[in-house]
Design a protein around this motif. Structure first.
Motif, PDB file in Angstrom:
ATOM      1  N   MET A   1       1.074  -1.333   0.040  1.00  0.00           N
ATOM      2  CA  MET A   1       0.426  -0.309  -0.647  1.00  0.00           C
ATOM      3  C   MET A   1       1.195   1.241   0.486  1.00  0.00           C
ATOM      4  SD  MET A   1      -2.791   1.222  -0.236  1.00  0.00           S
ATOM      5  CE  MET A   1      -4.371   0.299   0.719  1.00  0.00           C
ATOM      6  N   LEU A   2       0.680   1.876  -0.447  1.00  0.00           N
ATOM      7  CA  LEU A   2       1.169   3.480  -0.951  1.00  0.00           C
ATOM      8  C   LEU A   2       0.327   4.799  -0.785  1.00  0.00           C
ATOM      9  CD1 LEU A   2       2.965   2.905  -4.178  1.00  0.00           C
ATOM     10  CD2 LEU A   2       3.944   3.053  -1.970  1.00  0.00           C
ATOM     11  N   SER A   3       0.597   5.242   0.071  1.00  0.00           N
ATOM     12  CA  SER A   3       0.083   6.341   0.597  1.00  0.00           C
ATOM     13  C   SER A   3       0.544   7.871   0.431  1.00  0.00           C
ATOM     14  CB  SER A   3      -0.331   6.502   2.528  1.00  0.00           C
ATOM     15  OG  SER A   3      -1.365   7.039   2.400  1.00  0.00           O
ATOM     16  N   ALA A   4      -0.580   8.725   0.016  1.00  0.00           N
ATOM     17  CA  ALA A   4       0.473  10.266   0.450  1.00  0.00           C
ATOM     18  C   ALA A   4      -0.552  11.328   0.364  1.00  0.00           C
ATOM     19  CB  ALA A   4       0.592  10.733  -1.539  1.00  0.00           C
ATOM     20  N   ALA A   5      -0.085  12.173   1.408  1.00  0.00           N
ATOM     21  CA  ALA A   5      -1.721  13.345   1.458  1.00  0.00           C
ATOM     22  C   ALA A   5      -0.323  14.824   1.237  1.00  0.00           C
ATOM     23  CB  ALA A   5      -0.922  13.574   2.902  1.00  0.00           C
ATOM     24  N   LEU A   6      -1.827  15.919   1.232  1.00  0.00           N
ATOM     25  CA  LEU A   6      -1.196  17.025   1.051  1.00  0.00           C
ATOM     26  C   LEU A   6      -1.144  17.856   2.211  1.00  0.00           C
ATOM     27  CD1 LEU A   6      -3.550  18.105  -2.226  1.00  0.00           C
ATOM     28  CD2 LEU A   6      -0.694  17.647  -2.354  1.00  0.00           C
ATOM     29  N   HIS A   7       0.039  18.323   2.030  1.00  0.00           N
ATOM     30  CA  HIS A   7       0.580  19.120   3.315  1.00  0.00           C
ATOM     31  C   HIS A   7       0.674  21.093   3.037  1.00  0.00           C
ATOM     32  CE1 HIS A   7       0.431  16.058   6.215  1.00  0.00           C
ATOM     33  NE2 HIS A   7       0.630  15.038   5.536  1.00  0.00           N
ATOM     34  N   ARG A   8       0.335  21.709   4.172  1.00  0.00           N
ATOM     35  CA  ARG A   8       1.461  23.241   4.264  1.00  0.00           C
ATOM     36  C   ARG A   8       2.449  23.359   4.621  1.00  0.00           C
ATOM     37  NH1 ARG A   8      -3.206  27.883   4.060  1.00  0.00           N
ATOM     38  NH2 ARG A   8      -0.965  29.048   4.217  1.00  0.00           N
ATOM     39  N   TYR A   9       3.701  24.076   3.697  1.00  0.00           N
ATOM     40  CA  TYR A   9       4.816  24.349   4.798  1.00  0.00           C
ATOM     41  C   TYR A   9       4.655  25.077   5.790  1.00  0.00           C
ATOM     42  CZ  TYR A   9       6.712  22.750   0.225  1.00  0.00           C
ATOM     43  OH  TYR A   9       7.212  22.273  -0.729  1.00  0.00           O
ATOM     44  N   ASP A  10       3.817  26.624   6.318  1.00  0.00           N
ATOM     45  CA  ASP A  10       3.681  26.574   7.124  1.00  0.00           C
ATOM     46  C   ASP A  10       3.083  25.549   8.767  1.00  0.00           C
ATOM     47  OD1 ASP A  10       0.746  27.119   6.646  1.00  0.00           O
ATOM     48  OD2 ASP A  10       0.831  28.993   5.913  1.00  0.00           O
ATOM     49  N   GLY A  11       2.948  25.098   8.710  1.00  0.00           N
ATOM     50  CA  GLY A  11       2.018  23.859   9.006  1.00  0.00           C
ATOM     51  C   GLY A  11       0.227  24.545   9.203  1.00  0.00           C
ATOM     52  N   SER A  12       0.059  25.559   8.799  1.00  0.00           N
ATOM     53  CA  SER A  12      -1.625  25.612   9.382  1.00  0.00           C
ATOM     54  C   SER A  12      -2.704  23.953   8.737  1.00  0.00           C
ATOM     55  CB  SER A  12      -1.931  27.127   9.026  1.00  0.00           C
ATOM     56  OG  SER A  12      -2.269  27.416   7.298  1.00  0.00           O
ATOM     57  N   ASP A  13      -3.814  25.071   8.377  1.00  0.00           N
ATOM     58  CA  ASP A  13      -5.499  24.206   7.834  1.00  0.00           C
ATOM     59  C   ASP A  13      -6.037  25.078   7.507  1.00  0.00           C
ATOM     60  OD1 ASP A  13      -6.095  25.488  10.034  1.00  0.00           O
ATOM     61  OD2 ASP A  13      -7.474  24.119  10.874  1.00  0.00           O
TER      62      ASP A  13
END
Length: 101
Positions: free
Chosen positions: A1-13
């Motif tokens: 199983m491969l998984s990927a997620a998007l994240h902000r560089y500044d850590g905010s939502d």
């Protein structure tokens, strides 16, 4: 199983606007990143040795992530395992093909 997620560089939502490619900046609504990561299965040994299989798996992950952000498919990858090099900027095209444009 491969998984990927998007994240902000500044850590905010905070919501973000998706830019699908470098030349066509579509101004859609600002949306939050998907909370669930994209998942697909793939044979790691094949992904390492077969470019087409690596692109198929990357396209599946990217398509899942982009769909949650309102895009229909990756701009450069195809489900058949092709990289649409004509859509890459010159620097990336050169890295994949060895040819200047």
């Amino acid at each position: 199983m491969l998984s990927a997620a998007l994240h902000r560089y500044d850590g905010s939502d905070k919501p973000v606007r998706l830019v699908v490619n470098e030349s066509a900046f579509r101004h859609g609504p600002a949306l939050p990143f998907p909370t669930a990561p994209a998942k697909t299965t793939g044979d790691l040994a094949t992904i390492v040795t077969d470019k087409r299989e690596a692109v198929v798996v990357a396209c599946a992950l990217a398509s899942d992530l982009l769909a949650d952000m309102g895009a229909h498919q990756p701009h450069i990858l195809t489900p058949e395992g092709d990289i649409l090099t004509d859509r890459l900027n010159d620097g990336f095209r050169h890295q994949l093909t060895g040819w200047e444009s």
